[in-house]
Design an enzyme around this catalytic site. Structure first.
Site, PDB file in Angstrom:
ATOM      1  N   ILE A 221       0.840  -1.198   0.000  1.00  0.00           N
ATOM      2  CA  ILE A 221       0.000   0.000   0.000  1.00  0.00           C
ATOM      3  C   ILE A 221       0.876   1.250   0.000  1.00  0.00           C
ATOM      4  O   ILE A 221       1.698   1.455   0.892  1.00  0.00           O
ATOM      5  CB  ILE A 221      -0.936   0.036   1.222  1.00  0.00           C
ATOM      6  CG1 ILE A 221      -1.758  -1.258   1.305  1.00  0.00           C
ATOM      7  CG2 ILE A 221      -1.847   1.259   1.157  1.00  0.00           C
ATOM      8  CD1 ILE A 221      -2.654  -1.502   0.126  1.00  0.00           C
ATOM      9  N   LYS A 222       0.679   2.081  -1.001  1.00  0.00           N
ATOM     10  CA  LYS A 222       1.462   3.308  -1.150  1.00  0.00           C
ATOM     11  C   LYS A 222       0.674   4.482  -0.577  1.00  0.00           C
ATOM     12  O   LYS A 222      -0.495   4.694  -0.935  1.00  0.00           O
ATOM     13  CB  LYS A 222       1.773   3.538  -2.632  1.00  0.00           C
ATOM     14  CG  LYS A 222       2.936   4.452  -2.918  1.00  0.00           C
ATOM     15  CD  LYS A 222       3.228   4.419  -4.419  1.00  0.00           C
ATOM     16  CE  LYS A 222       4.448   5.227  -4.766  1.00  0.00           C
ATOM     17  NZ  LYS A 222       4.659   5.227  -6.240  1.00  0.00           N
ATOM     18  N   LEU A 223       1.323   5.230   0.306  1.00  0.00           N
ATOM     19  CA  LEU A 223       0.657   6.304   1.048  1.00  0.00           C
ATOM     20  C   LEU A 223       1.450   7.597   0.952  1.00  0.00           C
ATOM     21  O   LEU A 223       2.684   7.578   0.930  1.00  0.00           O
ATOM     22  CB  LEU A 223       0.537   5.911   2.522  1.00  0.00           C
ATOM     23  CG  LEU A 223      -0.213   4.614   2.831  1.00  0.00           C
ATOM     24  CD1 LEU A 223       0.286   4.009   4.128  1.00  0.00           C
ATOM     25  CD2 LEU A 223      -1.710   4.886   2.885  1.00  0.00           C
TER      26      LEU A 223
END
EC number: 2.2.1.2
Length: 217
Positions: free
Chosen positions: A82-84
């Site tokens: 998951i890229k945040l």
């Protein structure tokens, strides 16, 4: 050093993976737009090609909405990362997701302070942007050096994922400094193999071999 490719183009990903060069993939909303495909569909296909982490980015900016999108993205495949964004809400989501066993990539890092926060939040990866700093006359490699020193000082396990990589020299410098991962466009990764003396030497060897009149197989 691990090599990730920064693209959502399945053809390029498959080609590099078949060469045995890929350790993972990074995508972002701009790359999804360029691919012209549904995010779930293309991300699922990418995840089926590579065994390593595939970064898929949330587009929400508020914590609860980020968590909702992260839940949807994580269902695509087991190797989703998951890229945040590197914001307070992004860091909060990072901490929650990491604690729940998810891989996380905190992106849009432009300072050592930001990287330190990402490490404190337990990020799997933090993505400092080299090229975009170079664009404003700041040496992006200095940032990689600072982050490497801080992480080594305190034993943080967050991996430095050098991003916004535009040249083969960026790759080399990041490797010399000690970045754990570099993500680059397909053309940049392919360019790493090129050197004029290699081409010249191969041409000479082949010409001499032809003169022998022999065959190996």
């Amino acid at each position: 050093m691990k090599f990730f490719v920064d693209t959502a183009d399945v053809k390029d990903i498959r080609e590099l993976n078949d060469l045995g060069l890929l350790d993972g993939v990074t995508t972002n909303p701009s790359l999804i737009l360029k691919a012209g495909r549904d995010i779930v569909e293309v991300t699922k296909e990418i995840c089926s090609i590579v065994e390593g982490p595939v970064s898929a980015e949330v587009t929400a900016t508020e914590y609860s909405a980020m968590m909702k999108e992260a839940a949807a993205l994580s269902k695509i495949a087991d190797n989703i990362c998951i890229k945040l964004p590197l914001t307070l809400d992004g860091l909060k989501a990072c901490k929650a997701l990491t604690s729940d066993g998810h891989q996380t990539n905190v992106t849009l890092c432009f300072s050592a302070n930001q990287a330190l926060l990402a490490a404190k939040a337990g990020a799997t990866f933090v993505s400092p942007f080299i090229g975009r700093l170079d664009d404003i006359a700041v040496d992006g490699m200095d940032l990689i050096r600072e982050i490497r020193q801080i992480f080594d000082n305190y034993g943080y396990e967050t991996e430095i994922l050098a991003a916004s990589v535009r040249t083969v020299n960026h790759v080399k410098e990041a490797a010399l400094i000690g970045a754990d991962v570099v993500t680059a466009p397909p053309a940049t990764l392919k360019a790493l193999v090129k050197h004029p003396l290699t081409d010249k030497g191969l041409e000479m060897f082949l010409a001499d071999w032809a003169k022998t009149g022999q065959k190996i197989a």
